[in-house]
Design an enzyme around this catalytic site. Sequence first.
Site: not given
Ligand code: NAD
Length: 340
Positions: A78, A174, A176, A178, A180
């Site tokens: 990392k 959430g 976001g 992932v 959605y």
């Molecule tokens: P993102 O930022 O696109 O979406 C996160 C969403 O969660 C946002 O819309 C935010 O408003 C919402 N949110 C945050 N705290 C909240 C709460 N307390 N209540 C309700 N909603 C809340 O992030 P992402 O890329 O969708 O990733 C989501 C999670 O998955 C993160 O923890 C990330 O580390 C993990 N993750 C993502 C990936 C990836 O490929 N994107 C891979 C592995 C792990």
Amino acid sequence: MFAMMEASRQEALHFAQDPATGLKAVIAIHSTRLGPALGGCRYLAYPDEQSAIHDAMRLAQSMSYKAALAGLEQGGGKAVIMRPAHVANRGALFEAFGRFIETLGGRYITAVDSGTSSADMDCIAQHTRHVTSTSRGGDPSPHTAMGVFAGIRASAMARLGSNDLEGLRVAIQGLGHVGYALAEQLHAVGAELLVSDLDAGRVQLAVEQLGAKAVPCADLLATPCDILAPCGLGGILNAETVGQLHCAVVAGAANTQLADLAVADSLQNRGILYAPDYVINSGGLIYVALQHRGESLTTITAHLTKISERLTEIYAHAQAEKRSPARVADSLAERLLYGR
Ligand code: NAD
């Protein structure tokens, strides 16, 4: 410093600074035993150097575990860049970081993480080929969502006796990148969605497009459901919140969902099946790792099936050993990494 490295079995820590661009970066290489260390680059403001180093080491270790259990020939690493209060030229800073990565000769491969974007990866790519998730690479999130969906099916099978999700109530925290995409897949198979997001617009979209029921953010964890899918921030499961849950399974994308392993034991004692986060959310890592090696989308999609196979294996061990799946996952990863 060395005691900290020894405690989490870090192979190496690398530091770079470049006064011309303001770069102050740490790269933690936890393990290259299974292959080059792959892991994202964070660009965040840290209160001090110690917390930046600690963050890099902690996350590098979890990347080693994630890659090992995903069946990848990849180690864990990392990078952390301490975000300056003011940066004159962000592109130049990331180019300097690219030159730093190049000095490591391929032992570390970087990727997008908190605070970085594919545009930053493009700047890095001007100086090294040891970079993934550039703007040409595409977003790994849909692959993470696919893996989580498959993992939810495997979890439903283990805890509820069927992987048919039709009519099951899935609460998603959430919506976001992932969350959605996951909601769309669950909707397609007839699951009932209960959703929350800090962004009311995301919730409204899910209500209109997927027939989801909106739940206030403060109420989501306590909402009665079959499956809780945390897809927002990490650290949401702690001694206090575990007691509020009304679900049979916790299976979602968020990283570091558990405040600590004692929380996993509490979930186990309450009869709630927990899908270890770094196993169920490894679809994105699988995508970037295999894409970096030039594998086809068909191969990548096929590899995603390893997520549900691994979860099923973990659940079988957990049941036989009467231990939390989180503890079993750590033990399996350590066996793959250290042969014990
Ligand atoms: P993102 O930022 O696109 O979406 C996160 C969403 O969660 C946002 O819309 C935010 O408003 C919402 N949110 C945050 N705290 C909240 C709460 N307390 N209540 C309700 N909603 C809340 O992030 P992402 O890329 O969708 O990733 C989501 C999670 O998955 C993160 O923890 C990330 O580390 C993990 N993750 C993502 C990936 C990836 O490929 N994107 C891979 C592995 C792990």
